[in-house]
Write a protein that holds these residues in place. Structure first.
Motif, PDB file in Angstrom:
ATOM      1  N   UNK A  21      32.498  88.265   4.374  1.00 34.17           N
ATOM      2  CA  UNK A  21      32.532  89.013   3.123  1.00 34.17           C
ATOM      3  C   UNK A  21      31.207  88.879   2.382  1.00 34.17           C
TER       4      UNK A  21
ATOM      5  N   UNK B 106      33.146  91.763   8.323  1.00 35.88           N
ATOM      6  CA  UNK B 106      34.341  90.982   7.999  1.00 35.88           C
ATOM      7  C   UNK B 106      35.503  91.288   8.938  1.00 35.88           C
ATOM      8  N   UNK B 107      35.670  92.564   9.319  1.00 34.04           N
ATOM      9  CA  UNK B 107      36.810  92.839  10.200  1.00 34.04           C
ATOM     10  C   UNK B 107      36.576  92.299  11.602  1.00 34.04           C
TER      11      UNK B 107
ATOM     12  N   UNK C  33      37.678  88.624  11.980  1.00 38.46           N
ATOM     13  CA  UNK C  33      39.095  88.446  12.256  1.00 38.46           C
ATOM     14  C   UNK C  33      39.432  88.928  13.657  1.00 38.46           C
ATOM     15  N   UNK C  34      38.823  90.044  14.056  1.00 37.33           N
ATOM     16  CA  UNK C  34      39.236  90.677  15.300  1.00 37.33           C
ATOM     17  C   UNK C  34      38.667  89.978  16.521  1.00 37.33           C
TER      18      UNK C  34
ATOM     19  N   UNK D 125      40.735  83.897  10.660  1.00 42.99           N
ATOM     20  CA  UNK D 125      41.508  84.691   9.708  1.00 42.99           C
ATOM     21  C   UNK D 125      41.675  83.895   8.432  1.00 42.99           C
ATOM     22  N   UNK D 126      41.602  84.591   7.310  1.00 39.29           N
ATOM     23  CA  UNK D 126      41.666  83.886   6.047  1.00 39.29           C
ATOM     24  C   UNK D 126      42.820  84.401   5.186  1.00 39.29           C
TER      25      UNK D 126
ATOM     26  N   UNK E 165      45.107  96.116  15.398  1.00 35.04           N
ATOM     27  CA  UNK E 165      44.185  96.411  16.491  1.00 35.04           C
ATOM     28  C   UNK E 165      44.891  96.522  17.834  1.00 35.04           C
TER      29      UNK E 165
ATOM     30  N   UNK F  11      47.656  87.649  13.217  1.00 35.66           N
ATOM     31  CA  UNK F  11      46.379  88.081  13.789  1.00 35.66           C
ATOM     32  C   UNK F  11      45.989  87.171  14.962  1.00 35.66           C
TER      33      UNK F  11
ATOM     34  N   UNK G 282      40.455  94.246   5.688  1.00 33.98           N
ATOM     35  CA  UNK G 282      39.310  93.740   6.444  1.00 33.98           C
ATOM     36  C   UNK G 282      39.606  92.347   6.970  1.00 33.98           C
TER      37      UNK G 282
ATOM     38  N   UNK H 208      41.258  92.196  10.172  1.00 32.37           N
ATOM     39  CA  UNK H 208      40.541  92.735  11.319  1.00 32.37           C
ATOM     40  C   UNK H 208      40.607  94.239  11.436  1.00 32.37           C
ATOM     41  N   UNK H 209      40.976  94.921  10.360  1.00 30.73           N
ATOM     42  CA  UNK H 209      41.052  96.384  10.415  1.00 30.73           C
ATOM     43  C   UNK H 209      39.708  96.961  10.018  1.00 30.73           C
TER      44      UNK H 209
END
Lengths: 278, 433
Positions: free
Chosen positions: A56, A81-82, A85-86, A91-92, A115, A181, B313, B316-317
């Motif tokens: 972020x 940022x995505x 996570x992906x 992950x937060x 996803x 996630x 976000x 993970x999107x």
């Protein structure tokens, strides 16, 4: 993964906002399958640290290296940022809960699996026609969501809009959503804020089980010492953006620098008789 | 004074009496100089005369009126409170209302199917119904952008215009038919949607609204000024009308016509009815498409984006893709409506694509209830039929229109149908179809 290579290595991280040095030369290792606590007085830079980890904010200087079992070394500070996570599966959650309030609890957890589902829906075409591949993926996503909801005791509320539920429950939903996630590292920003003592105790149990049974590394920002000292394997203390101490909980409790940061110097705080500081 | 006392809450009869007495005292104080005392001209000299009975009547009227007003306000407030209480007490009440809404939807569909049969001799009714359906379709398209994805778009009419001009140019310049041009126009408008979406990815709320407003104007101004392409303010004329699978709606001639092929007497109303069913079909397909999309990951991501972009976000999107897909699909649906519009009118000009249209489409979405499909239908009915009904008092049309909008916003601030149906449920076993 050997104990020598940490899951996450933060190296000389610095974040500057104009004249304000929010994080100053912070280095920290986060071990896999362990709970690492990050504590510090208000404004110490804890949340800024999280924002730097999760894409972020872009740190001014420094690097965050993630040793991902499948993707090798990932530089988190370079990912959007995505992508954090992906791809990196870091992950937060948020200090001020950020759920999708009008959507139901179940929908919140399904969105977290976007996803995988989006991939299965093949640009929505397989989804539009309800092809078997997509239906299987959707059933799997439902299964995972229902599994976490059951474990976190939220299954009765699955069809309730998330915003209509009490605060403590929303905290748990946010954790459940993050778990959907499939995190390798779960960053929790004050998960115990606003919880009553019973809920805090439940949270302790949950965090311990997540790290020990599910092998999820947890990075925990928390003010509630009953939580941090209880569950953390390792604690890092920040003050004015600098790391002032690091170590196991017992050592941190005795660390004179930490006591000074939290309680102030003796002359600054007359209420504390010297003998209470061990 | 009255408003000041209004703001406080009085419940019991004693409190109401006390309140009314206060008002009466104030009325008395004000009334003494204004009503109780008056000047009388007596032979050139002014004398002060008293009118105590009038003053007493005034004070009594104030007292009784206040009592009545207080009573009515308290009753209304109490009713609202019990209703709110009932809402929070039974969260499942909403789901109980669903069969009723479903029935309303099916009823509306049946009515829509039978309308041309019932009014086959009344061209005006069928024409107006066609207009309503165009707005329904536009509303459903904009609902994707505004209602689901939460991106405030004030320039939606631009996509309507792009769709209409694409069909007009393809058909007049290259001789393309309606069904050939429809998917191409959809593709073109979707790219325009992305063109608008790309630079506005970082904008939200008011800022996004301003940029989309500007986009709508840019398209219109280009259409007015690029005379070689669009015919400028004169527009494009003699756009081919859609035919019934190759059978044109024409008086009998050399080529086979619709009337001849079906052994019917030629009537101009055939085409009107055909156009009506065509837009009904397009609108129903749009509805099916949008409601299905809503239950897919992309649709849920749109709604999640509306609720909290940052949380999206963190899950993970990819916010960029989600926003662009909403813009593209919303634009595409608007483009389809534009193609139909051009084919129906046979003539288009930039006049038809002013900001006014954008405002009406947005009003349809907002009044209908953001994200509600059936709400859009009801709101289009209201917003298209009201000005039509108001034709007799032409000057007051907009006044009527504005008053209706204000009333809806007072009674139903979330739109006519503000209820949100979950896209999947745990209790029904698996995902909703």
């Amino acid at each position: 993964m050997s104990a020598a290579t940490p899951l996450l290595r933060v190296d000389r991280l610095t974040m500057r906002f104009g004249g304000l040095l929010a994080i100053d030369d912070l280095s920290l290792d986060v071990a896999a399958r362990q709970i690492t606590g990050v504590i510090g007085p208000n404004g110490a830079g804890k949340t800024t640290f999280f924002n730097c980890l999760t894409g972020f904010y872009k740190p001014t200087i420094g690097s965050v290296r993630m040793h991902h079992p499948r993707h090798g070394v990932l530089r988190l500070e370079e990912l959007a940022s995505h992508q954090v996570a992906r791809r990196a599966q870091v992950v937060r959650t948020f200090q001020n809960i950020r759920l999708f309030p009008q959507m139901t609890v179940l929908e919140n957890l399904i969105v977290a699996q976007h996803n995988a589902l989006q991939h299965a829906s093949r640009f929505s075409l397989a989804g539009l026609f309800g092809l078997p591949g997509y239906r299987r993926a959707e059933a799997a996503a439902m299964g995972k969501a229902i599994g976490w909801l059951t474990r976190l005791g939220l299954i009765d509320k699955a069809d309730t809009p998330a915003g209509a539920l009490p605060y403590g429950m929303q905290r748990r939903i946010e954790i459940a959503r993050a778990l959907c996630v499939d995190p390798l590292l779960l960053c929790l920003d004050e998960p115990a804020a606003g919880l009553n003592p019973r809920e805090s105790a439940e949270l302790n149990e949950l965090l311990k089980r997540l790290s020990r049974d599910d092998g999820i590394a947890i990075l925990l920002i928390e003010h509630d010492m009953s939580v941090v000292m209880n569950v953390s394997d390792h604690i890092c203390v920040l003050n004015y953006g600098r790391k002032i101490a690091e170590g196991p909980p017992l050592a941190i409790q005795r660390d004179p620098n930490v006591i000074k940061a939290y309680l102030g110097e003796e002359d600054a705080d007359e209420q504390l008789p010297p003998e209470t500081t061990p | 004074m009255a408003t000041l006392v209004l703001a406080t809450r009085q419940e019991s009869a004693a409190a109401r009496l006390k309140d009314a007495a206060t008002v009466a005292v104030v009325a008395l104080l004000l009334g003494i100089p204004m009503i109780g005392l008056t000047t009388v001209d007596q032979g050139g000299a002014l004398r002060v005369a008293t009118r105590w009975p009038a003053l007493a009547a005034f004070v009594a009227a104030c007292f009784c009126g206040r009592l009545l007003l207080r009573y009515v306000i308290d009753r209304l407030r109490q009713r609202r409170r019990t209703r709110e209480h009932a809402d929070t007490a039974t969260p499942n009440e909403n789901t109980a209302a669903n069969p009723w809404l479903n029935r309303l939807g099916w009823g509306a569909l049946a009515f829509a199917l039978l309308l041309p049969v019932a009014f086959s001799d009344n061209r005006y009714v069928v024409d107006t119904a066609t207009t309503v359906l165009i707005y329904v379709m536009l509303g459903w398209g904009l609902n994707v952008v505004v209602g689901l994805a939460g991106l405030l778009d004030l320039g939606y009419v631009a996509f309507y215009a792009v769709g209409a001009y694409t069909y007009a140019l393809l058909s007049t310049q290259f001789g393309w038919g309606f069904w050939q041009a429809l998917p191409v126009a959809g593709g073109v408008t979707a790219s325009f949607g992305i063109l608008l979406g790309w630079p506005t990815l970082r904008l939200r709320g008011d800022y996004l609204a301003i940029v989309t407003l500007g986009f709508g104007e840019i398209i219109r101004i280009v259409l007015v000024n690029w005379t070689e392409m669009s015919g400028g303010p004169n527009g494009i004329t003699s756009i081919p009308r859609p035919s019934f699978f190759g059978l044109p709606f024409k008086p009998p001639g050399d080529a086979p016509t619709f009337a001849a092929a079906f052994g019917l007497e030629f009537s101009p109303s055939h085409r009107v009815i055909f156009l009506y069913y065509l837009i009904l079909l397009l609108a129903l397909l749009t509805n099916l498409f949008v409601s299905r999309m809503r239950q897919l990951p992309i649709g849920r991501a749109w709604e999640a984006m509306r609720e909290d972009e940052i949380a999206c976000k963190a899950m993970g999107i990819n916010a960029r893709n989600v926003k662009l897909s909403a813009f593209a699909i919303g634009a595409m649906l608007g483009g389809f409506a534009g193609v139909f519009f051009a084919a129906r009118q046979g003539f288009i000009s930039p006049e038809s694509f002013t900001f006014n249209e954008s405002a009406i489409i947005l009003a349809i979405v907002v009044l209908g209830g953001m994200g509600s499909q059936l709400g859009v239908v009801l709101a289009s009915l209201v917003l298209v039929l009201l000005p039509e009904l108001g034709r007799d008092f032409a000057e007051y049309r907009m006044l009527l229109f504005g008053a209706a909008m204000i009333l809806i916003m007072i009674w139903k601030p979330g739109g006519i149908l503000a209820h949100r149906e979950p896209t999947l449920r745990y209790l029904s076993g698996s995902a909703a179809r």
